[in-house]
Write an enzyme that holds these catalytic residues in place. Structure first.
Site, PDB file in Angstrom:
ATOM      1  N   SER A   1      52.768  48.256  45.647  1.00  0.00           N
ATOM      2  CA  SER A   1      51.372  48.016  45.261  1.00  0.00           C
ATOM      3  C   SER A   1      50.533  47.391  46.363  1.00  0.00           C
ATOM      4  CB  SER A   1      51.311  47.136  44.011  1.00  0.00           C
ATOM      5  OG  SER A   1      52.006  45.921  44.244  1.00  0.00           O
TER       6      SER A   1
ATOM      7  N   LYS B   1      44.436  47.640  44.595  1.00  0.00           N
ATOM      8  CA  LYS B   1      43.239  47.088  43.949  1.00  0.00           C
ATOM      9  C   LYS B   1      41.966  47.841  44.337  1.00  0.00           C
ATOM     10  CE  LYS B   1      45.125  43.609  41.683  1.00  0.00           C
ATOM     11  NZ  LYS B   1      45.156  43.605  40.202  1.00  0.00           N
TER      12      LYS B   1
ATOM     13  N   GLU C   1      37.662  37.876  38.983  1.00  0.00           N
ATOM     14  CA  GLU C   1      38.740  36.894  39.073  1.00  0.00           C
ATOM     15  C   GLU C   1      39.753  37.384  40.088  1.00  0.00           C
ATOM     16  OE1 GLU C   1      38.908  39.444  37.091  1.00  0.00           O
ATOM     17  OE2 GLU C   1      40.983  40.096  37.340  1.00  0.00           O
TER      18      GLU C   1
END
Lengths: 402, 257
Positions: free
Chosen positions: A382, A93, A115
């Site tokens: 991830s 991210k 969000e």
């Protein structure tokens, strides 16, 4: 196409998917964002600043790790892990967030909103805001604030305000709704740092570009290491940002299979899943035309997954297009398979990965044995799994205190 | 001339909104007829949606109530058809795009025409994406109501030029819901609209008091009230009819004063 249709510009399309289906109040801002992005993406100074942040703050390039024990145990293709879990804040991210917050700052914004599902995007956004000196507010479904309480506290430590969203299913979908509502109310000083390759154009393109660093590095790393391209690259898919990042620079390499793993929850034959490609249909929601889990009336379905980050009823428009053209393949992976893969990776390689990423590991366990050991595959790890340890314990029937 | 023009003939119109099927389809019909008896010139009927991103809490909750009570697109077409047999007041749907897409554009607009609907407002369909439905809407004579927001400045001309039915001017930033004060410089937006089109312009978002209605009525061709009406329905449920009648009568009286 009729003349009338031809007279309207249709922007940001991946095949028929994408578009800008948002309230009029946001259109001017979205147009400004597109202009700003088109300018800065080719601006050497912006790129130098971003590269510096990625390399000297986030810790890029991330490792391409050869999972030797796992490869030997599965007895097929050599397995490599693209270690996005080693990035600062513990997931992919941060790649997108550093890019978007830097862009927001260049645009003169003083505040960001975002969000978050599992909290990884929220933590990354709060981090970048702290670093670059912007005010930050995060919207998170109330159910997710409970199952990811540690990440809520992290965001608060980083100076962000966290709003628990009590509407709808109180998960990621509702967090997106609420962030859009907030943005409609305050666009002049605020940038919405969308966390995945979804939403209205230009977000799917911006987020993909910022995440494509994953495949750019992975492609170079594997060629250097193995002298050949992988047989497949595998990533988990909710909205699909790590997956598009893992796929992007391999898309022209037709021999490389691109595989996205979506959350099948309790199974695609139950109603408790978030398997958008397997069970969804084309629709228009959250600013984009894409695939969504929905009922016959076009009402968006409540979805379910053990992983808050994959618990989303849609998928980014570029994935929808990759699915339609057959360039990428999307497979459902259940909670049980993901938990089992989570434990397997911990024991075989000493890596505790995010439950989201474990969906990709689960599919690799099935795929690798079918491929010869002269081939290799890459799994996008991830994120790291600290946030999920208590949930896994609960799933296995023991209650540990976070 | 589209039937919607009837609402704006020689006067500033009062436009009321209800979420269709809240608390039931039968009650929606009763409430709409009460509002029309009280002087409503046009009625917007919301098709309930699971995720209404442009709405504040009052209308969000009405959507949930209507869906829980079993409202469907088909039943809403039934509501329009039934109302059309009893009133000539123009009726428009307010719906997010997905239920329309799912029904199929051609089928949806054909059903709309057959039921007697006059127009449609789609909050998540900006000007740039109108190609999506324009062909089908034009084919069956349904006006697409365009929205103009305080942020639309540079786009007012092109939006207004292509507008049909009426133009929905969003009074202020944010989602639907009552506001104590409308700060936007509406005069200049209305002037900019009138420079390019004769299509009437009505103002919505936040209006709930007769004083606001009076003030807006002087500037625009119509006043749109949603959340304040839905709030009355939330408060009185099936008995809301007489309160709606009184409220709309007071608002209508204030417009043009």
């Amino acid at each position: 196409m009729s003349d009338l249709q031809g007279s309207f510009p249709r922007k940001g399309r991946f095949g028929d998917y994408g578009g800008q289906y948002i309230p009029e109040t946001l259109m001017n801002e979205i147009i400004n964002l597109e202009k700003a992005y088109n300018h800065y993406k080719d601006d050497p100074e912006f790129n130098a600043e971003l590269t510096d942040l990625l390399n000297n703050y986030a810790g890029r390039p991330s490792l391409l790790y050869y999972a030797e024990k796992m490869s030997a145990d599965l007895g097929g293709a050599k397995i490599y892990l693209k270690r996005e879990d080693l990035n600062h804040t513990g997931s992919h991210k941060i790649n997108n967030v550093l890019g978007q917050v830097l862009l927001a700052k260049k645009m003169g914004k003083t505040r960001i909103i975002a969000e978050t599902g599992a909290g990884q995007h929220g933590v990354a956004a709060a981090t970048a805001a702290a670093l670059l000196g912007l005010e930050c507010e995060i919207f998170m479904g109330k159910e997710d604030t409970e199952r990811q309480a540690l990440n809520v506290y992290r965001m608060e430590l980083l100076g962000a305000k966290v709003n628990a969203v009590i509407s709808g299913t109180q998960t990621l979908k509702d967090a997106v709704n609420e962030t859009m509502r907030e943005w409609v109310g305050r666009v002049s000083d605020t940038h919405y740092v969308l966390g995945s390759v979804m939403g209205p154009h230009p977000f799917p393109t911006i987020v993909r570009d910022f995440q494509s660093v994953i495949s750019r590095e992975a492609r170079e790393q594997i060629l250097k290491r193995e002298g050949k391209l992988p047989a497949a690259v595998i990533a988990c898919v909710g909205g699909g940002s790590n997956a598009i990042g893992m796929f992007y620079h391999f898309i022209p390499d037709k021999t490389v299979k691109l595989i996205g793993c979506e959350a099948a929850g309790l199974g695609v034959d139950t109603e408790k899943h978030a398997a958008t490609i397997a069970k969804g249909s084309v629709g228009i929601f959250h600013g984009m035309k894409s695939y969504f889990c929905q009922n016959d009336e076009g009402q968006i379905a409540p979805v379910y997954s053990i992983s808050a980050g994959l618990d989303y009823p849609g998928i980014g428009p570029e994935h929808a297009s990759l699915h339609d053209t057959g360039r990428a393949q999307y497979v459902p992976v259940s909670d049980e398979e993901a938990v089992s893969a989570f434990e397997y990776l911990a024991r075989s390689e000493g890596i505790i990965c995010a439950i989201e990423s474990a969906h990709a590991v689960a599919h690799a366990r099935i795929l690798a044995p079918k491929i010869g050991n002269d081939e290799n595959i890459i799994i996008c790890l991830s994120g790291r799994g600290d946030k999920d340890v208590a949930a896994i314990a609960r799933y296995r029937g023991s209650n540990i205190n976070e | 001339m589209s039937n919607i023009n009837r609402a704006f003939k020689n006067k500033s119109a009062f436009i009321g909104f209800v979420t269709g099927g809240d608390p039931s389809i039968e009650k929606s019909e009763e409430f709409i007829l009460d509002m029309i008896r009280a002087g409503a010139d046009l009625v917007e009927i919301g098709i309930p949606f699971s995720d209404p991103i442009a709405e504040g809490p009052v209308i969000q909750e009405a959507n949930i109530r209507a869906l829980s009570a079993g409202a469907t697109v088909e039943k809403l077409f039934g509501l329009v058809k039934s109302l059309r047999a009893k009133t000539e007041v123009p009726l428009v749907f307010l719906t997010y795009l997905n239920p329309v897409f799912h029904y199929g554009y051609d089928a949806f607009f054909k059903r709309s025409r057959d039921a007697g609907l006059d127009g449609i407002i789609i909050p998540d369909l900006p000007f740039e994406e109108q190609a999506e439905v324009r062909e089908a809407a034009v084919k069956y004579g349904i006006d697409i109501i365009s929205l103009i927001a305080p942020t639309s400045r540079s786009r007012i001309q092109e939006i207004a030029k292509a507008a049909t039915g009426f133009i929905y001017l969003v009074s202020s930033m944010g989602v639907t819901g009552v506001r104590s004060e409308i700060r936007t410089d509406l005069d200049s937006i209305v002037t900019a609209v009138r420079d390019v089109t004769k299509v009437p312009a009505a103002v919505g978002f936040g209006i709930h008091t007769p004083a606001q209605a009076s003030q807006i009525g002087k500037i625009a061709d119509g006043v749109i009230v949603g959340s304040a009406i839905v709030k009355i329905i939330a408060e009185y449920g099936g008995d809301a009819g007489k309160y709606l009648y009184e409220y709309v009568k007071a608002m209508k009286a204030a417009i043009g004063q």
